[in-house]
Write an enzyme that holds these catalytic residues in place. Structure first.
Site, PDB file in Angstrom:
ATOM      1  N   LYS A 113       0.989  -1.317  -0.255  1.00 39.23           N
ATOM      2  CA  LYS A 113      -0.579  -0.378   0.053  1.00 39.23           C
ATOM      3  C   LYS A 113       0.771   1.328   0.406  1.00 39.23           C
ATOM      4  CE  LYS A 113      -4.000  -2.086   0.895  1.00 39.23           C
ATOM      5  NZ  LYS A 113      -4.243  -3.521   0.747  1.00 39.23           N
TER       6      LYS A 113
HETATM    7  C1  LIG Z   1      -4.513  -4.955   0.282  1.00 39.27           C
HETATM    8  C2  LIG Z   1      -3.413  -5.742   0.048  1.00 39.27           C
HETATM    9  C3  LIG Z   1      -3.229  -6.604  -1.371  1.00 39.27           C
HETATM   10  C4  LIG Z   1      -5.005  -6.672  -2.313  1.00 39.27           C
HETATM   11  O1  LIG Z   1      -4.330  -6.158  -3.214  1.00 39.27           O
HETATM   12  P1  LIG Z   1      -5.718  -4.985  -4.026  1.00 39.27           P
HETATM   13  O2  LIG Z   1      -4.962  -3.965  -4.973  1.00 39.27           O
HETATM   14  O3  LIG Z   1      -6.944  -4.803  -3.179  1.00 39.27           O
HETATM   15  O4  LIG Z   1      -6.447  -6.111  -5.033  1.00 39.27           O
HETATM   16  C5  LIG Z   1      -3.072  -8.056  -1.580  1.00 39.27           C
HETATM   17  N1  LIG Z   1      -1.101  -8.355  -0.527  1.00 39.27           N
HETATM   18  C6  LIG Z   1      -1.684  -7.144   0.388  1.00 39.27           C
HETATM   19  C7  LIG Z   1      -0.601  -7.412   1.481  1.00 39.27           C
HETATM   20  C8  LIG Z   1      -2.745  -6.478   0.938  1.00 39.27           C
HETATM   21  O5  LIG Z   1      -2.367  -5.325   1.410  1.00 39.27           O
END
Ligand SMILES: *Cc1c(COP(=O)(O)O)cnc(C)c1O
Length: 498
Positions: A113
């Protein structure tokens, strides 16, 4: 470059407006009105640049109302060595001749993120200025854990912004709580809410939709905004690292320019894999996009059958960031796959709202299947995969990345495909230490161990270093001790703004 809405093609706003608004007023998501194209020569010249400069170039193709200097400023501040430990912001780790791991977790909160939330505050602050306001931007976040911390780190000390985060008092893990309550920065505030995540989220929505309060704050020099995951300002930065990975493979002689690669993405809200789709549409040579889910396999079924059906059991899994039954960003893919048919999208989305389910036409389904492959795996298979990669490559992956690796292996078994592959690795294994230790060292007892002991155990068993961002939490002072009732979240926000 203008932006349309998936639910109203007639909408035409600038990138700055799309980023400022987050969501289109009729509920649709903003998409670029056309897809900028990148040539193999362009890719070759990107390969000579550092990550921040690659980012500025690619973002410039979408955010045409930002100047190159502005984007360079945003990217260099967001992807600084201080924030990511080196200028190799998103390194590629090659496990063998075909399999490469794109590590997206070197940022301040050890999860992917950060790749978007580090740059969004800079883009947003400029967007507000471009839209003719000089107000300070106030971000309110309700969090069940990870997003709150990533947003706090992203907005920390970004001039012209402030951020207030609310978390449910008993709804986050000890380490997540510590990550937030020890947060540095002069423009940040964190408060626990007596209640659960829904209470916190409802409270934030109430503040957001209180027009009178918004007007009053406007007069006091503040504008509310959100750091929501459907904001185009979060999606666009994610396109960059797929190009960056391709460039790194080129530089390391893993591929020749023009060779196609597979991209495997552990998927929740469909943002990360959608960014890979945009990269493909721009001209990145891609063979297959492989969408990996945990037991919440609504996307696997959708891609394989054309039926999206959220009416199913919700599982709490070892890969919690993918425990999602409504993947909001899928709406953008459907818009493109239907030839930008906003009427069809309105139909799907109202069926989803009313019946929890919709079915796409055979034509749309086959278009999706030309590019996407989907698979899923449960917690037991996730754990076995972590163990397997540790034993085979001495490489430790987190639970989300393990889901992707498991699904990729099944794909290779089924197809015999030997195409060079990039797996998006979305979290540092220390963030999910308990599940990872249990996988690589099942004989170790974890009973009664606190978070910091778990970090030590994983460091020792996995032979990897604890990220300073996590180990230093132990010695950091708690700055934010406030707890409020859900009725008092506005009072709390006011207190912070005064
Ligand atoms: C948010 C997240 C995901 C999923 O990503 P999306 O963009 O929502 O598909 C996968 N792994 C981790 C560790 C995340 O924080």
């Amino acid at each position: 470059m203008k932006y349309q809405s998936t639910r109203n093609k007639g909408v035409s706003v600038s990138a700055a407006q799309a980023i400022n608004n987050g969501i289109s007023p009729e509920g649709g998501l903003y998409v670029p009105a056309s897809i900028p194209q990148i040539s193999l020569e362009d890719i070759a010249s990107l390969a000579e640049l550092k990550y921040a400069d690659r980012a500025a170039k690619i973002l410039g193709m979408f955010l045409s109302d930002y100047t190159p200097d502005e984007l360079s400023y945003c990217a260099h501040n967001a992807y600084s060595e201080e924030k990511f430990g080196s200028d190799n912001t998103a390194p590629v780790c090659s496990l063998d001749d075909t399999l490469n791991i794109l590590e997206l977790w070197h940022g301040p909160t050890c999860a992917f993120k950060d790749m978007a939330l580090q740059i969004l505050p800079y883009l947003l602050k400029l967007a507000i200025g471009k839209n003719g306001e000089n107000n300070e931007v106030v971000i309110l976040v309700a969090t069940s854990g990870d997003t709150g911390k990533a947003a706090l780190e992203g907005f920390r000390d970004v001039e012209g912004t402030r951020i207030q985060v609310f978390y449910p008092v008993d709804g986050v893990s000890d380490i997540q709580k510590l990550q937030m309550t020890t947060q540095d920065g002069k423009n940040v505030s964190v408060c626990a809410v007596n209640g659960n995540f829904d209470d916190a989220q409802t409270g934030v929505k109430k503040i957001f939709t209180n027009e009178e309060y918004k007007k009053e704050l406007n007069l006091r020099g503040y504008t509310f905004s959100s750091a929501n995951s459907i904001n185009w300002g979060r999606l666009a930065p994610q396109i960059v690292y797929y190009f960056s990975a391709y460039c790194d493979l080129l530089k390391n002689d893993k591929i020749n320019n023009g060779d196609k690669i597979n991209i495997v993405v552990p998927t929740g809200n469909f943002g990360n894999i959608l960014a890979a789709y945009y990269a493909l549409q721009m001209g990145l040579p891609v063979n297959k996009l492989i969408c990996a889910s945990n037991s919440n396999n609504v996307l696997t079924d959708f891609i394989n059958t054309g039926v999206y059906d959220r009416n199913r059991t919700f599982y709490t899994t070892a890969s919690p960031s993918m425990d999602i039954l409504i993947s909001s960003n899928l709406e953008r893919l459907l818009f493109h796959m239907t030839g930008r048919n906003d009427e069809t999208i309105r139909g799907y989305m109202s069926e989803l709202e009313v019946n929890g389910k919709y079915t796409v036409s055979d034509d749309v389904k086959s278009k999706i299947q030309e590019i996407f492959v989907a698979g899923c795996c449960d917690d037991a298979a996730t754990s076995q995969t972590i163990a397997k990669y540790f034993n085979k490559y001495s490489y430790v992956v987190d639970t989300h990345t393990a889901v992707a690796l498991n699904v990729y292996e099944k794909y290779v078994e089924n197809t015999g495909d030997t195409t060079t592959t990039v797996v998006a690795s979305t979290a540092n294994p220390f963030k999910f230490n308990e599940a990872v230790i249990s996988a690589i060292s099942p004989e170790t007892s974890l009973d009664g161990k606190d978070e910091f002991e778990l970090l030590e155990i994983l460091a020792q068993k996995g032979n990897i270093e604890i990220p300073a961002q996590l180990s230093e939490l132990k010695t950091k002072a708690v700055r934010f001790k406030d707890v409020c009732n859900k009725e008092d979240m506005r009072v709390q926000t006011d207190k912070f703004l005064n």
